[in-house]
Design an enzyme around this catalytic site. Structure first.
Site, PDB file in Angstrom:
ATOM      1  CE  LYS A 203      56.178   8.712  34.060  1.00  0.00           C
ATOM      2  NZ  LYS A 203      56.391   7.311  32.913  1.00  0.00           N
TER       3      LYS A 203
ATOM      4  CG  ASP B  83      41.582  20.066  53.209  1.00  0.00           C
ATOM      5  OD1 ASP B  83      41.133  21.186  52.931  1.00  0.00           O
ATOM      6  OD2 ASP B  83      40.590  19.056  53.241  1.00  0.00           O
TER       7      ASP B  83
ATOM      8  CE  LYS C  73      34.337  21.299  56.409  1.00  0.00           C
ATOM      9  NZ  LYS C  73      33.874  20.487  55.521  1.00  0.00           N
TER      10      LYS C  73
ATOM     11  CE  LYS D 225      36.914  25.569  56.399  1.00  0.00           C
ATOM     12  NZ  LYS D 225      37.893  25.142  55.290  1.00  0.00           N
TER      13      LYS D 225
ATOM     14  CG  ASN E 182      38.626  17.640  43.918  1.00  0.00           C
ATOM     15  OD1 ASN E 182      37.846  18.055  43.431  1.00  0.00           O
ATOM     16  ND2 ASN E 182      39.398  18.425  44.745  1.00  0.00           N
TER      17      ASN E 182
ATOM     18  N   PRO F 178      47.261  26.305  52.144  1.00  0.00           N
ATOM     19  CG  PRO F 178      47.420  28.232  50.861  1.00  0.00           C
ATOM     20  CD  PRO F 178      47.995  26.961  51.013  1.00  0.00           C
ATOM     21  CG  ASP F 179      40.665  26.986  55.116  1.00  0.00           C
ATOM     22  OD1 ASP F 179      40.037  27.808  54.398  1.00  0.00           O
ATOM     23  OD2 ASP F 179      40.183  25.886  55.932  1.00  0.00           O
ATOM     24  CB  ILE F 180      41.340  29.699  49.763  1.00  0.00           C
ATOM     25  CG1 ILE F 180      42.472  29.237  49.056  1.00  0.00           C
ATOM     26  CG2 ILE F 180      40.923  30.918  48.762  1.00  0.00           C
ATOM     27  CD1 ILE F 180      42.275  28.350  47.707  1.00  0.00           C
TER      28      ILE F 180
ATOM     29  CG  PHE G 186      29.755  25.476  48.314  1.00  0.00           C
ATOM     30  CD1 PHE G 186      29.857  26.962  48.035  1.00  0.00           C
ATOM     31  CD2 PHE G 186      28.709  24.780  47.948  1.00  0.00           C
ATOM     32  CE1 PHE G 186      28.733  27.359  46.996  1.00  0.00           C
ATOM     33  CE2 PHE G 186      27.919  25.323  47.002  1.00  0.00           C
ATOM     34  CZ  PHE G 186      27.885  26.634  46.699  1.00  0.00           C
TER      35      PHE G 186
END
Ligand code: PMT
Length: 400
Positions: A289, A279, A340, A344, A210, A307-309, A326
């Site tokens: 390749k 995600d 969130k 979380k 990203n 995994p959601d850190i 964030f």
């Protein structure tokens, strides 16, 4: 207000080639509000003239202990008392040795002996001279007595050698001076921060990622270190230099970041998840390749959840740090951020509207809404550095 507003800095220059950088150093310090009083050794004058230093500092330069006129206007004791900080840059092997021996055989060394201000030493010399056991012992002696050593940097030297011994660049010294005067709000705190994007490999040459530049997370790391925290920065792949006094752990994928985060979090008082973590990752990474498939215009890459850190950190049963996330949103910012925060189990969330031009991903500025279980605060458009300071002040308040 300038970061060095009203600060009085004695810049002690000794006779090394890096002395030519002191004009730039003085200007940068003055621009940030400092009053700079220059004291030069006899040898320093061979490399840069007192007239130059007087012009850039706007103050008479002090050079001699034995000049009655100079002593009458501002003697060595007054200079020593005037200082909020004594910065010795460049500090040659000879100056360091004389200070280690406690000598006061010129104006500069007497100022060092007579001051009760903090003394920072920026060594600059040939790499072999720096490595010499005598120099190393002298530096250790100065450190033991409470002086701070800034640098040296490594690289190509004026004499053609390569190695450690270069004086830190003027802006790096300015940064250290600013840090020196920052209120140490976070002294004794350990803070782990994730920053930047993750890269999720598809094959040996391709990945999904990203637009995170790491600037927001690095600003947090830099400001936290300035405020006295012990900072570990878990960084995805970015093009930024590690801020001063920050330990950096490099990772590529979300799984690597997760591993590093779960190692650091229980050791930390505060954990800030500023990274833009993917995600999902490709379910399989091709060994070779991937080739175009004849007769098909489509490529389907099956993705699996990462995994959601931050949720993992917040769910620690033992040694759970104060956990800050964030939220990068493009609509209904408050609603999604609040969701969130509770889903979380975070202590604080910093939401940015990344649909707006000029803020969020890969920009120098941002605007943030902070939410915590019993409150909220809005921080309008500002530099990421300024916002980092505000976030850390808020964290400090909430952790009192
Ligand atoms: O790096 P810059 O260019 O300076 O840009 C800054 C930024 C926009 C990346 C930053 O301000 C920001 O918003 N970071 C969070 C980006 C993000 O992934 O947000 P999110 O809403 O998808 O995730 C919410 C929280 O969960 C974040 O704290 C994120 O780090 C964390 N997360 C997300 C997914 C995952 N698998 N693990 C996580 O820990």
């Amino acid at each position: 207000m300038q970061p060095l507003e009203g600060k009085k800095i004695v810049l002690g220059i000794s006779g090394g080639i890096a002395a030519y950088k002191c004009a730039e150093l003085t200007r940068r310090l003055s621009e940030r509000g400092a009053q700079v009083k220059v004291v030069m050794t006899k040898a320093a004058k061979e490399f840069i003239t007192p007239l130059t230093m007087q012009a850039v500092s706007g103050q008479p330069v002090s050079e001699s202990l034995l000049d009655p006129a100079a002593e009458a206007s501002m003697g060595h004791i007054e200079i020593a008392k005037w200082a909020d900080l004594v910065l010795l840059a460049p500090a040659t092997a000879d100056l360091i040795a004389r200070m280690a021996a406690g000598m006061g055989n010129d104006l500069l060394t007497t100022v060092v002996l007579a001051t009760d201000a903090p003394v920072a030493v920026a060594p600059a010399m040939n790499q072999q001279m720096y490595k010499n056991v005598a120099t190393q012992e002298n530096i250790a002696t100065l450190q033991r007595r409470g002086m701070t050593i800034w640098g040296p940097a490594s690289g190509e030297q004026a004499c053609g050698d390569i190695g450690a011994g270069r004086m830190l660049e003027p802006m790096q010294l300015v940064e250290r001076c600013i840090a020196q005067f920052q209120p140490k709000l976070l002294q004794g705190k350990k803070i782990a921060i994730t920053a930047g994007p993750t890269q999720e490999a598809i094959d040996p040459v391709r990945f999904i990622s990203n637009h995170s530049s790491g600037k927001m997370g690095y600003a947090l790391a830099e400001q936290a270190a300035r405020l006295g925290a012990e900072v570990t920065l878990i960084s995805g792949p970015v093009n930024l230099a590690t801020p001063a006094n920050v330990t950096r752990v490099n990772v590529l994928s979300a799984e690597e970041m997760h591993h590093a985060a779960m190692e650091q979090a229980p050791l930390s008082d505060v954990f800030i998840g500023c990274a833009a973590v993917a995600d999902y990752r490709p379910a399989e990474i091709a060994d070779q390749k991937m080739k175009k498939v004849d007769g098909s215009d489509e490529l389907v890459v099956r993705m699996v959840k990462n995994p959601d850190i931050i949720a993992g950190v917040a769910s620690l049963k033992q040694n759970r740090p104060f956990t800050v996330g964030f939220a990068a949103e493009t609509q209904d910012v408050e609603k999604y951020a609040m969701d969130k925060l509770s889903r979380k189990n975070l202590d604080l969330i910093c939401a940015n509207d990344v649909s707006q031009a000029g803020i969020g991903f890969n920009s120098n500025d941002n605007a943030l809404n902070l939410y915590w279980p019993n409150g909220q605060k809005n921080f309008p458009l500002a530099s990421k550095q300024a916002l980092a300071q505000s976030i850390l002040e808020q964290i400090n308040e909430l952790t009192q």
